[in-house]
Scaffold this active site. Structure first.
Site, PDB file in Angstrom:
ATOM      1  CB  CYS A 113      -1.029   0.047   1.330  1.00 19.22           C
ATOM      2  SG  CYS A 113      -1.849  -1.446   1.193  1.00 19.22           S
ATOM      3  CG  HIS A 253      -2.988   3.170   2.678  1.00 16.71           C
ATOM      4  ND1 HIS A 253      -3.667   2.754   1.517  1.00 16.71           N
ATOM      5  CD2 HIS A 253      -3.200   1.879   3.441  1.00 16.71           C
ATOM      6  CE1 HIS A 253      -3.967   1.395   1.477  1.00 16.71           C
ATOM      7  NE2 HIS A 253      -3.632   1.046   2.688  1.00 16.71           N
ATOM      8  CG  ASN A 283      -6.710  -1.151   2.105  1.00 19.04           C
ATOM      9  OD1 ASN A 283      -6.236  -0.782   0.975  1.00 19.04           O
ATOM     10  ND2 ASN A 283      -6.238  -1.570   2.983  1.00 19.04           N
TER      11      ASN A 283
HETATM   12  O1  UT7 Z   1      -3.530  -1.397   3.773  1.00 22.28           O
HETATM   13  C1  UT7 Z   1      -2.649  -2.019   5.047  1.00 22.28           C
HETATM   14  C2  UT7 Z   1      -3.226  -3.049   5.467  1.00 22.28           C
HETATM   15  N1  UT7 Z   1      -4.349  -3.198   6.318  1.00 22.28           N
HETATM   16  C3  UT7 Z   1      -4.658  -2.165   7.416  1.00 22.28           C
HETATM   17  O2  UT7 Z   1      -4.340  -1.142   7.618  1.00 22.28           O
HETATM   18  C4  UT7 Z   1      -5.726  -2.524   8.383  1.00 22.28           C
HETATM   19  C5  UT7 Z   1      -5.364  -2.494   9.905  1.00 22.28           C
HETATM   20  N2  UT7 Z   1      -6.295  -3.018  10.878  1.00 22.28           N
HETATM   21  C6  UT7 Z   1      -7.580  -2.526  10.883  1.00 22.28           C
HETATM   22  O3  UT7 Z   1      -8.136  -1.884  10.309  1.00 22.28           O
HETATM   23  C7  UT7 Z   1      -8.279  -3.179  12.197  1.00 22.28           C
HETATM   24  O4  UT7 Z   1      -7.238  -3.615  12.964  1.00 22.28           O
HETATM   25  C8  UT7 Z   1      -9.488  -4.234  11.598  1.00 22.28           C
HETATM   26  C9  UT7 Z   1     -10.393  -3.185  10.861  1.00 22.28           C
HETATM   27  C10 UT7 Z   1      -8.825  -5.001  10.920  1.00 22.28           C
HETATM   28  C11 UT7 Z   1     -10.002  -4.790  12.868  1.00 22.28           C
HETATM   29  O5  UT7 Z   1     -10.389  -3.873  13.885  1.00 22.28           O
HETATM   30  P1  UT7 Z   1     -10.012  -4.085  15.338  1.00 22.28           P
HETATM   31  O6  UT7 Z   1     -10.487  -3.026  16.163  1.00 22.28           O
HETATM   32  O7  UT7 Z   1      -8.448  -4.093  15.442  1.00 22.28           O
HETATM   33  O8  UT7 Z   1     -10.711  -5.344  15.712  1.00 22.28           O
HETATM   34  P2  UT7 Z   1     -10.005  -6.795  16.488  1.00 22.28           P
HETATM   35  O9  UT7 Z   1      -9.182  -7.399  15.339  1.00 22.28           O
HETATM   36  O10 UT7 Z   1      -9.484  -6.353  17.805  1.00 22.28           O
HETATM   37  O11 UT7 Z   1     -11.158  -7.457  16.859  1.00 22.28           O
HETATM   38  C12 UT7 Z   1     -12.177  -7.186  17.853  1.00 22.28           C
HETATM   39  C13 UT7 Z   1     -13.501  -8.238  17.652  1.00 22.28           C
HETATM   40  C14 UT7 Z   1     -12.987  -9.628  17.640  1.00 22.28           C
HETATM   41  O12 UT7 Z   1     -13.887 -10.415  18.460  1.00 22.28           O
HETATM   42  P3  UT7 Z   1     -13.414 -10.775  20.016  1.00 22.28           P
HETATM   43  O13 UT7 Z   1     -12.452 -11.406  19.947  1.00 22.28           O
HETATM   44  O14 UT7 Z   1     -13.513  -9.400  20.690  1.00 22.28           O
HETATM   45  O15 UT7 Z   1     -14.873 -11.397  20.331  1.00 22.28           O
HETATM   46  C15 UT7 Z   1     -13.019 -10.303  16.154  1.00 22.28           C
HETATM   47  O16 UT7 Z   1     -13.130 -11.543  16.064  1.00 22.28           O
HETATM   48  O17 UT7 Z   1     -14.108  -7.940  16.548  1.00 22.28           O
HETATM   49  C16 UT7 Z   1     -14.527  -9.366  15.898  1.00 22.28           C
HETATM   50  N3  UT7 Z   1     -14.365  -9.076  14.269  1.00 22.28           N
HETATM   51  C17 UT7 Z   1     -15.503  -9.021  13.716  1.00 22.28           C
HETATM   52  N4  UT7 Z   1     -16.740  -8.845  14.262  1.00 22.28           N
HETATM   53  C18 UT7 Z   1     -17.711  -8.585  13.186  1.00 22.28           C
HETATM   54  C19 UT7 Z   1     -13.400  -9.263  13.631  1.00 22.28           C
HETATM   55  N5  UT7 Z   1     -13.981  -8.953  12.364  1.00 22.28           N
HETATM   56  C20 UT7 Z   1     -15.125  -8.687  12.324  1.00 22.28           C
HETATM   57  C21 UT7 Z   1     -16.139  -8.485  11.321  1.00 22.28           C
HETATM   58  N6  UT7 Z   1     -17.328  -8.340  12.123  1.00 22.28           N
HETATM   59  N7  UT7 Z   1     -16.006  -8.406  10.222  1.00 22.28           N
END
Ligand code: UT7
Length: 326
Positions: A113, A253, A283
């Protein structure tokens, strides 16, 4: 030494749309979670028979037309992708042929990216030293082909698109003012899409079991992103002898609105200083920045002579930031 200007910009967005309701129908997620955690509402998806080079050719043609040059005037085609049609040939050679850039050298590169800004910096080296006059930089990805649609943590994030710019030697207008490239390979395995290696541990992370699909340690990437985007922007402004008040627009980005918000807060600038398109495209990897820049120019938010920051981060892990006069 000649200056490098952005002579023309183009983009290509495929027609098909996956909205948040679509993801509610295929994985355990909901519109509220996706919107609150990412800001994304829709992503555009390539047709089944549409691949990265198809997106790239459309964006390239539109940039060449916008620049008002002929394909034969191009000296180099640089193409960035993490989802190439083939391991070999490179996508840049296919695009070079399809647009008729018969006098151009061509090769692919991959800074994920961060690639658009990396490509601008590479192009500037060739232009500044007098080697080339016109460089076509294309950023294209059909991420849907390498998305794990069984993994709710990643599938809601990505869309397909291409952005392209013609970068030319020109002393009558804008120029690059300062830039920075960086990498932290210790975080390499935080975003992965597997090629020939059969790493069992990596394969196990894929819900679908398809090795080429993208897996990501979201939290780690998010922390890296906020710090590097804010700090690299601060450093390039310092190098250029500028402050945030001198900058018309920051084009970051587009991975997640929370990342952009937190990075802006760390920079100490207001949200109105950044161009955001992620709500409608998600993205799209390296094409996020050129597409957002093109849309900002079309909306009259950036005019010739304005100073603009472009900043990105991504797989590698990599980052890149630049400030230029448009
Ligand atoms: O282009 C460069 C690369 N990419 C990025 O820059 C992405 C960088 N990271 C992010 O944008 C974020 O980390 C995400 C959007 C991917 C995830 O958000 P987060 O606030 O970091 O969530 P998390 O991974 O800590 O997950 C929180 C909870 C988890 O459940 P538990 O363990 O708390 O029960 C996940 O399983 O949210 C759950 N979860 C979802 N729930 C509903 C993860 N994905 C989803 C989903 N829908 N799609």
């Amino acid at each position: 030494m000649p200056n490098m200007i952005i002579k023309g910009l183009g983009r290509y967005i495929p027609e098909k749309i996956y909205d948040n309701a679509y993801f509610e129908s295929i994985v355990d997620t909901n519109d509220e979670w996706i919107t609150r955690r990412t800001g994304i509402k829709e992503r555009h998806i390539a047709a089944d028979d549409e691949y990265t080079t198809d997106l790239a050719v459309n964006a390239a043609k539109s940039a060449i037309e916008d620049a008002g040059i002929a394909p034969e005037d191009l000296d180099l085609v640089l193409l960035a992708t993490v989802s190439p049609d083939y391991f070999t040939p490179c996508c840049a050679c296919i695009v070079q042929d399809k647009i008729g850039a018969v006098n151009a050298a061509a090769f692919d590169f991959n800074a994920a990216c961060s690639s658009f800004i990396t490509g601008m910096i590479m192009a500037e080296q060739f232009i500044k030293n007098g080697t080339y006059k016109n460089v076509l930089l294309v950023c294209a990805d059909a991420l849907s082909k390498v998305t794990d649609y069984k993994d709710r943590a990643t599938c809601v994030l990505f869309g397909d698109a291409a952005g392209a710019v013609v970068l030319s030697a020109d002393d009558n207008g804008g120029k690059m003012l300062a830039y920075e490239l960086g990498a932290d390979g210790s975080g390499a395995m935080n975003i992965t899409s597997l090629a020939v290696r059969d790493d069992a541990e990596e394969l196990e992370k894929r819900v679908s079991g398809r090795k080429e699909t993208i897996w990501m340690a979201g939290q780690q990437v998010m922390k890296f992103a906020v710090k590097t985007m804010a700090d690299a922007t601060g450093r390039v402004l310092e190098k250029a002898g500028l402050t945030y008040d001198d900058i018309k627009l920051i084009v970051p980005h587009q991975a997640n609105y929370r990342i952009v918000d937190s990075a802006l807060a760390r920079m100490g600038v207001g949200k109105d200083k950044a161009m955001l398109t992620l709500e409608k495209y998600g993205n799209t990897s390296s094409s996020c920045v050129p597409i957002a820049l093109k849309e900002a120019i079309e909306a009259g938010m950036v005019k010739r002579g304005d100073k603009v920051v472009v900043v990105g981060f991504g797989g590698g892990l990599t980052w890149a930031a630049a400030v230029f006069e448009y």
